[in-house]
Design a protein around this motif. Structure first.
Motif, PDB file in Angstrom:
ATOM      1  N   THR A   5       0.823  -1.204   0.000  1.00 38.81           N
ATOM      2  CA  THR A   5       0.000   0.000   0.000  1.00 38.81           C
ATOM      3  C   THR A   5       0.861   1.260   0.000  1.00 38.81           C
ATOM      4  OG1 THR A   5      -0.081  -0.161   2.380  1.00 38.81           O
ATOM      5  CG2 THR A   5      -1.947  -1.046   1.186  1.00 38.81           C
ATOM      6  N   GLY A   6       2.177   1.083   0.077  1.00 41.96           N
ATOM      7  CA  GLY A   6       3.061   2.235   0.034  1.00 41.96           C
ATOM      8  C   GLY A   6       3.471   2.726   1.407  1.00 41.96           C
ATOM      9  N   PHE A   7       2.825   2.232   2.450  1.00 43.36           N
ATOM     10  CA  PHE A   7       3.198   2.659   3.793  1.00 43.36           C
ATOM     11  C   PHE A   7       4.485   1.960   4.209  1.00 43.36           C
ATOM     12  CE2 PHE A   7      -1.332   3.565   3.812  1.00 43.36           C
ATOM     13  CZ  PHE A   7      -1.312   4.864   4.281  1.00 43.36           C
ATOM     14  N   LYS A 242      -1.793   0.072 -14.779  1.00 46.27           N
ATOM     15  CA  LYS A 242      -1.870  -0.320 -13.377  1.00 46.27           C
ATOM     16  C   LYS A 242      -1.110  -1.615 -13.175  1.00 46.27           C
ATOM     17  CE  LYS A 242      -6.165   1.292 -11.392  1.00 46.27           C
ATOM     18  NZ  LYS A 242      -7.547   0.990 -11.134  1.00 46.27           N
ATOM     19  N   LYS A 252      -5.001  -5.136  -5.344  1.00 47.70           N
ATOM     20  CA  LYS A 252      -4.875  -3.693  -5.166  1.00 47.70           C
ATOM     21  C   LYS A 252      -3.756  -3.186  -6.053  1.00 47.70           C
ATOM     22  CE  LYS A 252      -6.782  -3.208  -0.600  1.00 47.70           C
ATOM     23  NZ  LYS A 252      -6.544  -2.932   0.794  1.00 47.70           N
ATOM     24  N   SER A 255       1.631   1.211  -5.889  1.00 49.21           N
ATOM     25  CA  SER A 255       2.090   2.519  -6.336  1.00 49.21           C
ATOM     26  C   SER A 255       3.572   2.502  -6.671  1.00 49.21           C
ATOM     27  CB  SER A 255       1.799   3.565  -5.268  1.00 49.21           C
ATOM     28  OG  SER A 255       2.314   3.151  -4.026  1.00 49.21           O
ATOM     29  N   SER A 276      -7.639   0.467 -17.420  1.00 50.49           N
ATOM     30  CA  SER A 276      -7.415   0.577 -15.981  1.00 50.49           C
ATOM     31  C   SER A 276      -8.201   1.700 -15.328  1.00 50.49           C
ATOM     32  CB  SER A 276      -5.930   0.765 -15.701  1.00 50.49           C
ATOM     33  OG  SER A 276      -5.509   2.014 -16.189  1.00 50.49           O
ATOM     34  N   LEU A 277      -8.658   2.666 -16.100  1.00 48.70           N
ATOM     35  CA  LEU A 277      -9.325   3.799 -15.462  1.00 48.70           C
ATOM     36  C   LEU A 277     -10.797   3.499 -15.209  1.00 48.70           C
ATOM     37  CD1 LEU A 277      -7.665   6.793 -17.273  1.00 48.70           C
ATOM     38  CD2 LEU A 277      -7.283   5.999 -14.957  1.00 48.70           C
ATOM     39  N   ASP A 341     -15.426   0.164  -2.509  1.00 49.58           N
ATOM     40  CA  ASP A 341     -14.583   1.134  -1.804  1.00 49.58           C
ATOM     41  C   ASP A 341     -15.246   1.589  -0.516  1.00 49.58           C
ATOM     42  OD1 ASP A 341     -12.345   1.966  -3.869  1.00 49.58           O
ATOM     43  OD2 ASP A 341     -14.213   1.692  -4.963  1.00 49.58           O
ATOM     44  N   ARG A 344     -15.566  -1.335   2.038  1.00 52.25           N
ATOM     45  CA  ARG A 344     -14.303  -1.565   2.737  1.00 52.25           C
ATOM     46  C   ARG A 344     -14.113  -0.550   3.846  1.00 52.25           C
ATOM     47  NH1 ARG A 344     -10.369  -2.444  -2.171  1.00 52.25           N
ATOM     48  NH2 ARG A 344     -10.343  -4.699  -2.299  1.00 52.25           N
TER      49      ARG A 344
ATOM     50  N   ASP B 121      -7.629   7.306  -9.157  1.00 49.64           N
ATOM     51  CA  ASP B 121      -8.843   7.651  -9.897  1.00 49.64           C
ATOM     52  C   ASP B 121     -10.079   7.097  -9.211  1.00 49.64           C
ATOM     53  OD1 ASP B 121      -8.449   4.956 -10.543  1.00 49.64           O
ATOM     54  OD2 ASP B 121      -9.587   5.189 -12.390  1.00 49.64           O
ATOM     55  N   ILE B 128     -11.337   6.922   1.993  1.00 48.98           N
ATOM     56  CA  ILE B 128     -11.154   5.746   1.149  1.00 48.98           C
ATOM     57  C   ILE B 128      -9.732   5.692   0.623  1.00 48.98           C
ATOM     58  CG2 ILE B 128     -11.821   4.765  -1.083  1.00 48.98           C
ATOM     59  CD1 ILE B 128     -14.659   5.435  -0.408  1.00 48.98           C
ATOM     60  N   LEU B 132      -6.978   2.779   1.391  1.00 44.29           N
ATOM     61  CA  LEU B 132      -6.498   1.986   0.270  1.00 44.29           C
ATOM     62  C   LEU B 132      -4.986   1.975   0.182  1.00 44.29           C
ATOM     63  CD1 LEU B 132      -8.117   0.485  -1.832  1.00 44.29           C
ATOM     64  CD2 LEU B 132      -7.803   2.390  -3.369  1.00 44.29           C
ATOM     65  N   TYR B 133      -4.391   3.128   0.223  1.00 47.34           N
ATOM     66  CA  TYR B 133      -2.936   3.176   0.062  1.00 47.34           C
ATOM     67  C   TYR B 133      -2.365   4.500   0.513  1.00 47.34           C
ATOM     68  CZ  TYR B 133      -2.784   5.887  -4.361  1.00 47.34           C
ATOM     69  OH  TYR B 133      -2.847   6.850  -5.306  1.00 47.34           O
ATOM     70  N   ILE B 134      -1.086   4.658   0.250  1.00 46.79           N
ATOM     71  CA  ILE B 134      -0.322   5.797   0.751  1.00 46.79           C
ATOM     72  C   ILE B 134      -0.785   7.127   0.172  1.00 46.79           C
ATOM     73  CG2 ILE B 134       1.392   5.378  -1.048  1.00 46.79           C
ATOM     74  CD1 ILE B 134       3.526   6.301   0.823  1.00 46.79           C
TER      75      ILE B 134
END
Lengths: 360, 291
Positions: A5-7, A242, A252, A255, A276-277, A341, A344, B121, B128, B132-134
């Motif tokens: 998730t980038g964290f 993506k 998911k 990033s 992907s969009l 979304d 969740r 997007d 949210i 979901l992420y950073i």
């Protein structure tokens, strides 16, 4: 270390210069079918070698193998239905390591003290069904079943219902209907741990996508950066929009391709930019397609609205925590509403609220 | 014909009379006594029902005021000192002096300073995105820029700036109700003491990473170099979790820390321009346009 998730997370960094193996690990390719350990020893072994559910949820296997007092288990189910479309790692594993999987299944049966095991395989993998059925003749108690191809078929509760017609009640575990489900990948890992003394540090990862030059399944060590995997499959195609960790439904987007493969990484899917969009979100037209699609018979449109408006108590009463986040509702919605979304978000908030109450 | 009308009128009138008598006695029997002072105090309150006082609404707060022995801990941030003084007078109590507060955003990661590394997007909702992420940048602490605080603000005091993709708080409209603070999933809005002429000096960063990763993610991140701590004569600056914090109660607005800060993460707002401008001091005054 950066996670999917980038964290930032604390991680152990292992500097490797070539391989050194300790003598206790049997690295020969011989298949060893004789099970020497007792059920308790098998469970202990799973704990020591770090076996977790390789379907994606990475639930510790030794917990699943320990049947708590008062519960009864009479059936082991091995999940050979691929968790998600696009992924083929379980399929490949069944074709190449069929005998090991079946031995692993026998070990799991012994640990659970059951005499019956079902292997459920989706009907689009005819070769795997044939291969495993043939091999299973030599293993007492194991039956192979062909399953209808649908999503989500590889989810624990859906699989149990498809194979046994037993339905797991809301908020309960498969053990409450006397069954335990393990993935084929887990069965293989258990075989390697118990018979070969090998800890779990490798898994099969599918790398695929429409424009990937060399899509395939790779046997990967955990901790390998995803970037290396993509390079092995021919590099990132130019039009990639993506990179998904996991399948196209539940996976998911990552990033940063430098994230490591973890025990739960079942696949890496590269999605072209034009696919992907998201489409623009439209108002709900009350068509109830999401209600029909929900495999757990929830009402996604309602849960979304409740989460959006912040009525988490009601969302909890509407059993938002039962949602397994399969994404069928978002996929089917003709108005392109981001149902999952919001669900969740609501689910995590409800769980947090419940935890707070427990502490009180 | 006329006969029927008379009977109807008489019977309905009797029925109405009976109902009135019953209702009168029931109303007497189940009468709830309400302190008349509650209405009085409520009339003095701003009727914003923002929840900034910590109560469900203005009525709830008025009840609490009437019940309370002293006004300690009770404050209407919207009305401020004048309203509290009036309420205190009406109830014959004393209102303690509470410093007015104002919300500030502890992030200055504009797209130039904090490069975007991915595209989000999904639903334009900070909660949210945070779940979901950073986020679209490499900073896991900074503003996500989806405007949950703008939605939460009932006073129209926050808007998203198009140039900086960051929310801008309008000091004159902000009443420090704290709704934006609660709405922000990253907890990067702080209520700080309001100084005269709306002067502010604060560390506009929330990044708790060490210097290297923080700086890589954002050029104006606090890197916890402790220069500001050393230069501050009033012990107003502390560093915790690789992040400097200026205590608004101790700060005397000497502006030495802002000059010293190598990354320009300390913002000084609404100060008169300094007379001589040596070196790159102007860089430190990269400020959201004030409205």
């Amino acid at each position: 270390m950066i996670d999917a998730t980038g964290f930032r997370q604390t991680a152990v960094y292992i500097d490797t210069r070539g391989d050194e193996w300790i003598d206790t690990i049997d690295r020969s390719g011989d298949i060893n079918r004789e099970i020497k350990l007792s059920p308790e020893e098998i469970i202990q072994k799973c704990l020591e070698t770090g076996i977790v559910g390789l379907g994606g949820a990475t639930f510790p296997s030794h917990v699943k193998l320990t049947v708590p007092a008062g519960k009864r288990c009479d059936l082991l189910i091995i999940n050979g239905a691929e968790c998600e479309p696009y992924l083929t790692s379980d399929h490949r594993l069944m074709l190449e390591k069929g005998e090991e999987i079946l031995t692993g299944t026998t070990i799991l049966m012994k640990a659970l003290r059951v005499t019956k095991a079902y292997i459920g395989i989706e009907n689009n993998k005819k070769d795997a069904i044939g291969h495993i059925t043939k091999l299973a003749e030599g293993f007492p108690g194991i039956t192979v079943y062909a399953l209808k191809v649908k999503y989500p078929q590889g989810a624990e509760k859906q699989l149990i219902k498809a194979l046994t017609k037993r339905e797991v009640p809301s908020g309960k575990l498969p053990l409450d209907v006397n069954a335990v489900v393990h993935n084929v990948g887990t069965a293989f890992a258990v075989y390697e741990a118990v018979q070969k003394n090998k800890p779990l540090f490798e898994r099969v990862v599918t790398i695929t996508g429409k424009s990937v030059p060399k899509p395939g399944n790779y046997f990967v060590r955990t901790g390998t950066p995803v970037r290396f995997l993509i390079e092995a499959a021919g590099g990132i195609p130019e039009n990639t929009g993506k990179i998904l960790s996991g399948g196209p439904m539940m996976g998911k987007a990552v990033s940063n391709p430098d994230i490591p493969v973890v025990k739960g990484t079942s696949g890496i899917v590269l999605i072209p930019a034009d696919e992907s969009l998201r489409n623009e979100m439209m108002p709900c037209i009350r068509c109830a397609k999401c209600v029909m699609a929900c495999p757990l018979h929830l009402e996604p449109y309602l849960l979304m609205t409740l989460s959006e408006k912040g009525d988490f108590e009601r969302a909890g009463r509407e059993r938002i925590t039962d949602c397994m986040e399969c994404g069928s509702c978002s996929y089917t919605c003709p108005a392109d509403r981001p149902l999952l979304d919001y669900i969740r978000l609501g689910k995590s908030t409800v769980i947090k609220m419940a935890r707070k109450q427990m502490i009180k | 014909m006329g006969h029927t009308i008379i009977i109807t009128v008489i019977s309905l009138s009797l029925l109405a009379l009976l109902a009135a008598v019953i209702l009168y006695f029931i109303a007497q029997k189940f009468k709830v006594y309400e302190d008349p002072r509650i209405d009085e105090v409520q009339a003095l309150l701003p009727a914003a029902n923002c929840g900034g006082c910590g109560f469900a609404g203005c009525r709830n707060f008025a009840e609490a005021l009437v019940k309370a022995e002293t006004f300690d801990g009770l404050n209407c941030p919207v009305g401020g000192a004048p309203v509290m003084a009036e309420a205190a007078q009406a109830l014959g109590k004393e209102a303690p002096v509470v410093d007015p507060l104002v919300a500030v955003l502890l992030c200055n990661g504009t797209p130039e300073q904090r490069p975007r590394t991915s595209v989000y997007d999904g639903v334009p909702d900070c909660r949210i995105a945070h779940n979901l992420y950073i986020g679209e940048t490499d900073c896991s602490y900074g503003c996500l820029g989806k405007g949950d605080c703008v939605t939460a603000c009932t006073f129209g005091a926050i808007y998203m700036s198009k140039e900086t993709s960051l929310p801008v708080i309008i000091d004159d409209k902000c009443v420090a109700c704290g709704n934006c603070v609660k709405a922000c999933p990253r907890n990067i809005i702080e209520l700080r003491k309001k100084a005269k002429k709306d002067r502010k000096i604060y560390v506009a960063c929330s990044n708790c990473d060490k210097g290297g990763p923080a700086r890589r993610a954002c050029k104006v991140a606090c890197i916890a170099c402790t220069k500001c701590v050393k230069v501050c004569k009033f012990d107003a600056i502390t560093i915790e979790n690789n992040l400097a914090y200026i205590d608004a109660l101790k700060c005397t607005f000497c502006r030495k820390c802002a000059t010293e800060c190598p990354t320009g993460s300390i913002l000084e707002i609404n100060f008169p321009p300094k007379k001589p401008a040596p070196e790159a001091q102007n860089e430190t005054i990269k400020v959201n346009p004030e409205v």
